[in-house]
Design a protein around this motif. Structure first.
Motif, PDB file in Angstrom:
ATOM      1  N   GLY A  30       0.812  -1.216   0.000  1.00  0.00           N
ATOM      2  CA  GLY A  30       0.000   0.000   0.000  1.00  0.00           C
ATOM      3  C   GLY A  30       0.840   1.258   0.000  1.00  0.00           C
ATOM      4  N   VAL A  31       1.928   1.254   0.774  1.00  0.00           N
ATOM      5  CA  VAL A  31       2.810   2.425   0.823  1.00  0.00           C
ATOM      6  C   VAL A  31       3.465   2.655  -0.542  1.00  0.00           C
ATOM      7  CG1 VAL A  31       4.949   3.326   1.806  1.00  0.00           C
ATOM      8  CG2 VAL A  31       3.253   2.292   3.293  1.00  0.00           C
ATOM      9  N   VAL A  32       3.974   1.589  -1.149  1.00  0.00           N
ATOM     10  CA  VAL A  32       4.673   1.730  -2.436  1.00  0.00           C
ATOM     11  C   VAL A  32       3.712   2.153  -3.541  1.00  0.00           C
ATOM     12  CG1 VAL A  32       5.932   0.476  -4.226  1.00  0.00           C
ATOM     13  CG2 VAL A  32       6.518   0.138  -1.827  1.00  0.00           C
ATOM     14  N   SER A  33       2.596   1.439  -3.659  1.00  0.00           N
ATOM     15  CA  SER A  33       1.672   1.770  -4.745  1.00  0.00           C
ATOM     16  C   SER A  33       0.986   3.111  -4.508  1.00  0.00           C
ATOM     17  CB  SER A  33       0.649   0.660  -4.936  1.00  0.00           C
ATOM     18  OG  SER A  33      -0.094   0.461  -3.763  1.00  0.00           O
ATOM     19  N   GLY A  34       0.655   3.420  -3.259  1.00  0.00           N
ATOM     20  CA  GLY A  34       0.058   4.724  -2.959  1.00  0.00           C
ATOM     21  C   GLY A  34       1.007   5.863  -3.246  1.00  0.00           C
ATOM     22  N   GLY A  35       2.276   5.672  -2.901  1.00  0.00           N
ATOM     23  CA  GLY A  35       3.277   6.697  -3.195  1.00  0.00           C
ATOM     24  C   GLY A  35       3.460   6.924  -4.681  1.00  0.00           C
TER      25      GLY A  35
END
Length: 78
Positions: A30-35
């Motif tokens: 979630g952190v990677v794709s959201g970023g």
């Protein structure tokens, strides 16, 4: 020309993102794709509004990473 190059680089990063996320937890994904999505959206909005694409990408990446991390954490702990 710089804007087109920046959008192409971000699009490639988003396209390659799922390949690198296979061994990550849902929170990390979630952190990677959201970023990545936040950076693309922030740069796009800044370009349309006539602002700095770099600042827009940085702000969008931060907001997207936080939001994606929260969503991923909630999915992981259901």
């Amino acid at each position: 020309m710089k804007r087109i190059f920046a959008v192409c680089i971000m699009s490639l990063a988003i396209a390659a993102g799922p390949l690198a996320c296979t061994n990550m937890s849902k929170t990390e994904q979630g952190v990677v794709s959201g970023g990545a999505l936040g950076a693309l959206g922030g740069a796009g909005i800044a370009a349309i509004a006539g602002g700095s694409g770099t600042i827009g990408a940085l702000v969008g990446a931060g907001a997207g990473a936080i939001g994606g991390g929260i969503i991923g954490y909630n999915e992981e702990h259901k």
